[in-house]
Design a protein around this motif. Sequence first.
Motif, PDB file in Angstrom:
ATOM      1  N   ASN A   5       0.839  -1.189   0.000  1.00  0.00           N
ATOM      2  CA  ASN A   5       0.000   0.000   0.000  1.00  0.00           C
ATOM      3  C   ASN A   5       0.878   1.243   0.000  1.00  0.00           C
ATOM      4  O   ASN A   5       1.638   1.473   0.917  1.00  0.00           O
ATOM      5  CB  ASN A   5      -0.904   0.003   1.231  1.00  0.00           C
ATOM      6  N   ARG A   7      -0.241   4.865  -1.171  1.00  0.00           N
ATOM      7  CA  ARG A   7      -1.247   5.692  -1.810  1.00  0.00           C
ATOM      8  C   ARG A   7      -0.681   7.038  -2.256  1.00  0.00           C
ATOM      9  O   ARG A   7       0.468   7.388  -1.985  1.00  0.00           O
ATOM     10  CB  ARG A   7      -2.433   5.887  -0.865  1.00  0.00           C
ATOM     11  N   ILE A  32      -0.345  -5.196   3.229  1.00  0.00           N
ATOM     12  CA  ILE A  32      -1.680  -5.585   3.685  1.00  0.00           C
ATOM     13  C   ILE A  32      -1.893  -7.048   3.342  1.00  0.00           C
ATOM     14  O   ILE A  32      -1.729  -7.454   2.186  1.00  0.00           O
ATOM     15  CB  ILE A  32      -2.772  -4.743   3.009  1.00  0.00           C
ATOM     16  N   ALA A  35      -6.231  -8.219   1.839  1.00  0.00           N
ATOM     17  CA  ALA A  35      -6.826  -6.896   1.630  1.00  0.00           C
ATOM     18  C   ALA A  35      -8.309  -6.973   1.288  1.00  0.00           C
ATOM     19  O   ALA A  35      -9.084  -6.092   1.666  1.00  0.00           O
ATOM     20  CB  ALA A  35      -6.070  -6.156   0.524  1.00  0.00           C
ATOM     21  N   ILE A  38     -10.679  -6.668   4.310  1.00  0.00           N
ATOM     22  CA  ILE A  38     -10.478  -5.575   5.260  1.00  0.00           C
ATOM     23  C   ILE A  38     -11.275  -4.345   4.852  1.00  0.00           C
ATOM     24  O   ILE A  38     -11.191  -3.881   3.714  1.00  0.00           O
ATOM     25  CB  ILE A  38      -8.980  -5.225   5.379  1.00  0.00           C
ATOM     26  N   GLU A  40     -12.601  -0.444   4.580  1.00  0.00           N
ATOM     27  CA  GLU A  40     -11.890   0.780   4.217  1.00  0.00           C
ATOM     28  C   GLU A  40     -11.499   1.601   5.445  1.00  0.00           C
ATOM     29  O   GLU A  40     -10.438   2.221   5.476  1.00  0.00           O
ATOM     30  CB  GLU A  40     -12.764   1.631   3.289  1.00  0.00           C
ATOM     31  N   ARG A  43      -8.183   0.575   6.804  1.00  0.00           N
ATOM     32  CA  ARG A  43      -7.087   0.974   5.918  1.00  0.00           C
ATOM     33  C   ARG A  43      -6.803   2.475   6.042  1.00  0.00           C
ATOM     34  O   ARG A  43      -5.650   2.906   6.046  1.00  0.00           O
ATOM     35  CB  ARG A  43      -7.422   0.601   4.478  1.00  0.00           C
ATOM     36  N   LYS A  44      -7.857   3.259   6.186  1.00  0.00           N
ATOM     37  CA  LYS A  44      -7.666   4.698   6.345  1.00  0.00           C
ATOM     38  C   LYS A  44      -6.946   5.010   7.647  1.00  0.00           C
ATOM     39  O   LYS A  44      -6.084   5.896   7.703  1.00  0.00           O
ATOM     40  CB  LYS A  44      -9.021   5.407   6.296  1.00  0.00           C
ATOM     41  N   ASP A  47      -3.368   4.206   7.118  1.00  0.00           N
ATOM     42  CA  ASP A  47      -2.741   5.243   6.283  1.00  0.00           C
ATOM     43  C   ASP A  47      -2.267   6.415   7.143  1.00  0.00           C
ATOM     44  O   ASP A  47      -1.170   6.946   6.950  1.00  0.00           O
ATOM     45  CB  ASP A  47      -3.738   5.762   5.241  1.00  0.00           C
ATOM     46  N   LEU A  60      -0.667  -4.580   7.968  1.00  0.00           N
ATOM     47  CA  LEU A  60      -2.062  -4.770   8.353  1.00  0.00           C
ATOM     48  C   LEU A  60      -2.415  -6.246   8.179  1.00  0.00           C
ATOM     49  O   LEU A  60      -2.234  -6.816   7.104  1.00  0.00           O
ATOM     50  CB  LEU A  60      -2.962  -3.898   7.477  1.00  0.00           C
TER      51      LEU A  60
END
Length: 416
Positions: A5, A7, A32, A35, A38, A40, A43-44, A47, A60
Amino acid sequence: MNTRNNRDRLPEAADLTEDIIRLKEEIAPYTIYGAEHIEEGARKQMDIAMRLPVTAAGALMPDAHQGYGLPIGGVLATRNAIIPYGVGVDIGCRMALSVFDITETHFYENEAKYKRELIAHTKFGAGHGFQGQYKSDHAVLEREEFNLTPFIKNLHDKAYAQLGSSGGGNHFVEWGIIEFETRDEVLNVEKGKYLALLTHSGSRGLGATLADYYTKLAKEHCKLPAEAANLAYLDLNTEAGHEYWLAMNLAGDYASACHEIIHTKLTKAIGAEVLAKVENHHNFAWKEVWNGEEVIVHRKGATPAGKGVMGIIPGSMTAPGFLVRGKGEKESINSAAHGAGRQMSRSKAIKNISKDEMKKVVTDHKVTLIGAGLDEAPMAYKDIELVMAAQKELIDIVAKFTPKMVRMADDGSRED
């Protein structure tokens, strides 16, 4: 399967005052696992954690779901900094497994006895503890850290009363059948099926109170943008950071003592010989070496899985759990999932699952359930088989545990 990941570059938060610590503009890459399983929100959260100025690495796990600050299932390595909410509210929460010299047949022929002893020697739920002659004693109560500050010293009585008890929520004590398909040389257990005792809980009111206190302290010392506020950290070179580190380790050892007392009581009650014992914990931070430097590895709802390290990954009250051995995968920061992970929040599970639906699932799986709220219904959790499939490169399965008799908090209450 795992994915990297990394981004897009994010703009810095606007209008920051001088005393607010800026996050990095870019999200550092992290791995991850699973994925596709999992949400969102998790994940946020990860991040944001990867933008902290103290972050060295992250990963993760496939059981990840949204939490406070660091997501449950999040692994974060930092440089000389400890994040109270990166450790979690239930400091040192852990799994403990005892394998007995008792056959599956003997358990089924004496279920009434095992149920009686399970109820007699366990206590659950927020605020619950023991009184008078029923209190347990343990060397952890004599630890010097209890005298570290007046605040911590005032928690001693609560710790004494709750020693040997389990919390609310997803904490449990259960009898089950564990199967070794081959002889395990390390544990010295032959191929076969055995009765086993599996427990899951943490540091009770002691850990919860410490977590709340030091999170507030961290937020005073470390002012982050609003989206990262729950990731406030303490420098380990400061008095506050050193104090939390000692308190965290005290709470972790206290959690271990609680499991030791439960296992000792029940082992004596059934007159069994223990063939093997395994214990591992999560909601903790360790000093480890990663990429040649010492870092603080936070595993919030993640199991240590260094090469050869034993762990226990439970499913749900009706799904199997697994005794595993870590492979020491660098990309996961020597970690693995700590369970199946939630696919429904507690409030959503209570709203969408009926008592009859939960009862049917438990009955269909031939599990005897004592206590538990709808928030712990099996349907609230991810498929453990999918979670295990997503982390094959992280762990080897040593044995499979099938729950048969499960005790949880009667009201499904969370920790105090």
